[in-house]
Design an enzyme around this catalytic site. Structure first.
Site, PDB file in Angstrom:
ATOM      1  CG  ASN A  76     121.020 -48.553  27.921  1.00 32.27           C
ATOM      2  OD1 ASN A  76     121.903 -49.013  27.198  1.00 32.27           O
ATOM      3  ND2 ASN A  76     119.998 -47.848  27.450  1.00 32.27           N
ATOM      4  CE  LYS A  94     120.885 -43.890  27.535  1.00 37.26           C
ATOM      5  NZ  LYS A  94     119.739 -43.058  27.243  1.00 37.26           N
ATOM      6  CD  GLU A 105     118.449 -43.650  23.850  1.00 36.17           C
ATOM      7  OE1 GLU A 105     119.349 -44.491  23.764  1.00 36.17           O
ATOM      8  OE2 GLU A 105     118.308 -42.919  24.853  1.00 36.17           O
ATOM      9  CD  GLU A 125     114.256 -47.082  29.936  1.00 39.34           C
ATOM     10  OE1 GLU A 125     115.158 -46.908  30.770  1.00 39.34           O
ATOM     11  OE2 GLU A 125     114.470 -47.156  28.724  1.00 39.34           O
ATOM     12  N   GLY A 182     117.521 -39.452  29.975  1.00 39.25           N
ATOM     13  CA  GLY A 182     118.663 -38.595  29.670  1.00 39.25           C
ATOM     14  C   GLY A 182     118.384 -37.113  29.802  1.00 39.25           C
ATOM     15  CB  SER A 225     116.623 -38.881  34.913  1.00 36.96           C
ATOM     16  OG  SER A 225     116.815 -38.360  33.598  1.00 36.96           O
TER      17      SER A 225
HETATM   18  C1  PEP Z   1     118.045 -45.445  29.501  1.00 37.76           C
HETATM   19  O1  PEP Z   1     118.780 -45.188  28.571  1.00 37.76           O
HETATM   20  O2  PEP Z   1     117.431 -46.522  29.512  1.00 37.76           O
HETATM   21  C2  PEP Z   1     117.918 -44.481  30.588  1.00 37.76           C
HETATM   22  C3  PEP Z   1     117.029 -44.678  31.511  1.00 37.76           C
HETATM   23  O3  PEP Z   1     118.760 -43.402  30.547  1.00 37.76           O
HETATM   24  P1  PEP Z   1     118.972 -42.283  31.703  1.00 37.76           P
HETATM   25  O4  PEP Z   1     119.078 -43.037  33.011  1.00 37.76           O
HETATM   26  O5  PEP Z   1     120.236 -41.609  31.340  1.00 37.76           O
HETATM   27  O6  PEP Z   1     117.785 -41.411  31.688  1.00 37.76           O
END
Ligand code: PEP
Length: 248
Positions: free
Chosen positions: A9, A11, A97, A166, A172, A210
């Site tokens: 992703n 973003k 988000e 998630e 993040g 993460s």
């Molecule tokens: C995400 O945006 O779906 C995500 C898991 O971000 P990160 O891996 O940076 O935590």
């Protein structure tokens, strides 16, 4: 063993040049014998560019969002038909988000999942609890409520989606759920799916939050973790390739 799925992703990151460099490194570095699925969820504006860059490779194109509406007076929205025209195979729906900053409710997320599926795009339905909810012992209640809305909307077609767990506190932040914490929630989601469809076992359940080159293998070794939704680490070719290798 079930085929794993790793989706990056991006973003709101990237540029024409950075995308070209990242995709070129990914295409070149992809394992020769790829057994897992790989996708990249890119900003809408770059779908056309990335469609061309991944052509002929085993990288699937994904969107980060889709409108719940088919067409019309919805300024700024992108429809499932439009995504389909650009070869989009998956779309995220209900990323935390979107829920947090754009006020997307469970009902809106469910409508988006249906809009995508109706056009042959696989929705990746994101669910997850905040830190406050986890600390209040509400993790199970929250993720079940979020998934229930989609099950209610799709009925037995729920077997056609991908679900991504998630935990919001892990996105993040560099804080990853332990493999045991993630597996426990995945088991809850699997059981909920099993009550809705006889094909629950084939629904890919991704972990996101993460995930990185160092922790991917352990997370992916859990019985109900079928892949990963990867944010930050998907922007660095070397890291993303290591996660793909761990899933392969
Ligand atoms: C995400 O945006 O779906 C995500 C898991 O971000 P990160 O891996 O940076 O935590």
């Amino acid at each position: 063993m079930k085929k794993k799925l790793i989706v990056g992703n991006w973003k709101m990151n990237g540029s024409l040049q950075a995308n070209a460099e990242l995709l070129s490194a990914l295409v070149q570095g992809m394992p020769a014998a790829l057994t897992c699925g790989v996708g990249v969820a890119v900003p809408s504006l770059y779908l056309s560019q990335v469609q061309a860059l991944v052509q002929g490779s085993s990288i699937a194109l994904a969107a980060q969002d889709v409108s719940q509406h088919e067409k019309g007076a919805y300024t700024g929205e992108v429809s499932a038909d439009m995504l389909k025209e650009f070869g989009v195979r998956y779309t995220l729906v209900g990323h935390s988000e979107r829920r947090q900053y754009h006020g997307e409710t469970d009902a809106v997320v469910a409508a988006k999942a249906q809009a995508a599926l109706a056009k042959g795009i696989t929705p990746i339905v994101c669910v997850g609890e905040t830190l406050e909810e986890r600390e209040a012992g509400k993790t199970e209640e929250v993720v079940k409520r979020q998934l229930a809305a989609v099950i209610q909307q799709l009925g037995h077609c729920i077997s056609e989606v991908v679900v991504a767990y998630e935990p919001v506190w892990a996105i993040g932040t560099g804080k990853t759920a332990t493999p045991e914490q993630a597996q426990a929630v995945h088991a809850v989601l699997r059981a909920q799916l099993a009550a809705a469809t006889e094909h629950a076992a084939r629904v890919p359940l991704l972990y996101g939050g993460s995930m990185n080159a160092a922790n991917a293998a352990q997370l992916l070794a859990q019985p109900d973790i079928d892949g990963g939704l990867v944010g930050g680490a998907s922007l660095k070719a070397a890291d993303f390739l290591q996660i793909i290798a761990a899933a392969n």
